[in-house]
Write a protein that holds these residues in place. Structure first.
Motif, PDB file in Angstrom:
ATOM      1  N   LEU A 155      -5.307  -2.718  -9.983  1.00 15.42           N
ATOM      2  CA  LEU A 155      -6.047  -2.239  -8.802  1.00 15.42           C
ATOM      3  C   LEU A 155      -5.458  -0.919  -8.296  1.00 15.42           C
ATOM      4  N   HIS A 159      -7.323   2.692  -8.335  1.00 11.46           N
ATOM      5  CA  HIS A 159      -7.352   3.489  -7.098  1.00 11.46           C
ATOM      6  C   HIS A 159      -6.942   4.921  -7.410  1.00 11.46           C
ATOM      7  N   GLY A 167     -12.181   1.165  -4.915  1.00 12.19           N
ATOM      8  CA  GLY A 167     -12.305   0.047  -3.986  1.00 12.19           C
ATOM      9  C   GLY A 167     -13.599   0.094  -3.206  1.00 12.19           C
ATOM     10  N   ARG A 168     -14.005   1.273  -2.814  1.00 15.19           N
ATOM     11  CA  ARG A 168     -15.192   1.402  -1.957  1.00 15.19           C
ATOM     12  C   ARG A 168     -16.496   1.340  -2.748  1.00 15.19           C
ATOM     13  N   ALA A 195     -10.749  -7.511 -12.025  1.00 18.24           N
ATOM     14  CA  ALA A 195     -10.982  -6.203 -11.400  1.00 18.24           C
ATOM     15  C   ALA A 195     -12.446  -5.782 -11.547  1.00 18.24           C
ATOM     16  N   ALA A 323      -5.044   0.818  -2.434  1.00 17.70           N
ATOM     17  CA  ALA A 323      -5.961  -0.151  -3.049  1.00 17.70           C
ATOM     18  C   ALA A 323      -6.069  -1.435  -2.227  1.00 17.70           C
ATOM     19  N   LEU A 324      -4.983  -1.835  -1.580  1.00 19.59           N
ATOM     20  CA  LEU A 324      -4.954  -3.195  -1.017  1.00 19.59           C
ATOM     21  C   LEU A 324      -4.917  -3.273   0.513  1.00 19.59           C
ATOM     22  N   VAL A 326      -6.418  -3.403   3.950  1.00 18.94           N
ATOM     23  CA  VAL A 326      -7.670  -3.569   4.707  1.00 18.94           C
ATOM     24  C   VAL A 326      -7.213  -4.088   6.064  1.00 18.94           C
ATOM     25  N   ASP A 346      -0.013  -5.711   2.465  1.00 17.07           N
ATOM     26  CA  ASP A 346      -0.677  -4.566   1.835  1.00 17.07           C
ATOM     27  C   ASP A 346      -0.205  -4.341   0.397  1.00 17.07           C
TER      28      ASP A 346
END
Ligand code: PLP
Length: 492
Positions: A155, A159, A167-168, A195, A323-324, A326, A346
């Motif tokens: 991931l 990114h 990710g988006r 993934a 990447a992680l 949020v 994170d």
């Protein structure tokens, strides 16, 4: 449960575990049950009223123990070891006792700060360079397993390869490729699937038939072909110590390919990473310090730390956090916003996290670097001795290099017999050895042929256990090949 009851049963449980470790050697290594047998012995419905804890312990002995394969048995030589040790077990109890959630620094500062320190310590013990330490742009974190570390690395790689877009906007089919040796662990394919890249994104790179290590020329060709076709090489996985045979991919040359083409290099040293606590074994990690973007190894395999405990380091944490991270409103807090603290949520997939650093801390403090090195060196010497015993018996062959503590061996089969017949013979050899209860091994395929894996690395494994297992294998071969008795020296 009152604290008085907890004390009483706690003492019983600690005694139970100590007794278990004392007597495990007298039990058959592999579980002796048929499918469904344990389930059938359990009540169909949950208890309506609470039961005394004695009843739980009694059923542990009566119902569960016969269905346990004893991974802590000194004659367990299957898969890779899953070391348990006194300090790690006690620290796991403390972890449960504290019952904290370490998802944010603010939810338990000591949980985060001990982990940072312990991961820096472990990086030092393994000889990892400063760029993996928390003081710079990198850092380490405890994941549950090497499989999770693989996904997390991927991931982060996606990114970086997508300049933050993956990710988006999603990864799309055919846009990114991942490369690993054909000998790499199935965790690579699983990570590719999780993934969302699809199985077709994985390029399985040919291995050298002699060493079973990845061929960097084939990697280079695959990466170049992808780039020419407009596919971005997102990540290359190099394995230090493959699962089948402990082959060591040539990280320096693989790293050069990654650098040239901008691919993320993840080094998976799930089992073999522990060997790097011994300076004389650091050659296995050549190139990791210079080239790896991320690196993972499992103290829960061969470094005396109870499952689960994977050490995962990145050289630059920005892609991982990108990447992680949020951030929902309910997790906002002043410490996180100050930028002065680490929030390990994170750095991982889950939000919640156990205080795993406690057990690693306890292990490092109890054994010290010297004790850990002694643990590794002892197994290594036993494996080299076993390989000599195998080579002395002309009915057997050692089928792959054995730089660490795994020896891959097989019966050669009968002269003029087919490869399939030899495979069947080896499968039967393994079945009989394991059914005897005296030792437990697992198998793999090496160059397409059925092969026995003899993985030495148990917390309590001594020379006598290895010698007895080898005698058991030879005696079983005597049964299977009555016209060809053993000719090598008896050992043990
Ligand atoms: N990578 C390698 C090289 C392994 O040998 C293993 C397990 O044996 C794994 C990954 C998966 O380990 P885990 O169970 O920690 O996910």
């Amino acid at each position: 449960m009152t604290s008085e009851q907890f004390r009483r049963y706690g003492r019983q449980v600690v005694d139970w575990v100590a007794d278990y470790h004392d007597r495990v050697e007298s039990l058959p290594v592999a579980a002796q049950v048929e499918p469904g047998q344990v389930g059938a012995a359990l009540p169909e419905h949950p208890p309506e009223r609470g039961e005394p804890f004695e009843a739980v312990l009694a059923d542990l002995d009566r119902i569960l123990l016969p269905g346990i394969t004893h991974w802590q048995h000194p004659s367990f030589f299957g898969f890779f070891p899953a070391n348990a040790s006194g300090p790690a077990i006690l620290a796991d109890l403390l972890c449960s006792g504290l019952g904290v959630q370490g998802m944010l620094w603010a939810t338990s500062p000591a949980c985060t700060e001990l982990e940072t320190q312990v991961m820096d310590w472990l990086a030092e013990l393994l000889g990892l360079p400063d760029r993996f330490r928390s003081a710079g742009r990198g850092g380490g974190v405890i994941q549950d397993t090497a499989s999770t570390a693989m996904l997390v690395a991927l991931l982060a790689a996606l990114h970086r390869a997508s300049a933050g877009e993956a990710g988006r906007t999603g990864v799309g089919c055919g846009r990114y490729a991942v490369y690993a040796s054909v000998e790499a662990h199935s965790a690579v394919l699983k990570a590719v699937r999780m993934a969302g890249l699809g199985d077709g994104a994985l390029r399985s790179v040919e291995a050298d038939p002699a060493t079973l290590a990845m061929r960097p020329d084939r990697l280079e060709a695959a990466v170049a072909a992808d780039r020419a076709a407009g596919t971005t090489p997102a990540m290359v996985v190099a394995t230090v110590g493959t699962t089948s045979t402990t082959a060591i991919d040539p990280v320096p040359r693989i790293g050069a390919v990654c650098r040239e083409h901008g691919a993320w290099l993840h080094v998976d040293a799930a089992y073999a990473g522990a060997a790097a606590v011994c300076p004389e074994l650091r050659w296995t990690h050549a190139g990791v310090g210079e080239h790896a973007d991320s690196y993972s190894m499992n103290p829960h395999k061969w470094l005396l730390t109870n499952f689960d405990c994977d050490g995962f380091w990145v050289a630059d944490r920005s892609a991982l956090l990108g990447a992680l991270s949020v951030l929902p409103e309910f997790l906002r807090n002043a410490a996180s916003e100050s930028g002065a603290v680490i929030d390990y949520r994170d750095w991982q997939i889950q939000l919640g996290r156990r205080f795993r650093a406690l057990k690693l801390w306890a292990v490092l403090r109890w054994y010290g670097a010297d004790g850990l090195r002694e643990h590794i060196r002892g197994h290594l010497a036993l494996a080299q001795e076993l390989a000599r015993w195998v080579a002395d018996d002309p009915r057997f062959e050692v089928v792959a290099p054995h730089p660490l503590s795994l020896v891959c061996l097989r019966l050669r089969g009968t002269p003029g017999g087919s490869g399939e017949a030899a495979d069947a013979l080896n499968a039967e050899l393994l079945r009989r050895v394991n059914a005897s209860g005296g030792a437990y091994l697992t198998h793999t395929r090496v160059r397409g042929r059925h092969t026995l894996r003899f993985a030495i690395g148990g917390t309590h494994t001594e020379r006598r256990h290895v010698a007895a297992a080898w005698q058991l294998i030879r005696a079983t071969a005597d049964e299977l090949l009555p016209g060809r008795p053993a000719v090598g020296p008896r050992v043990g």
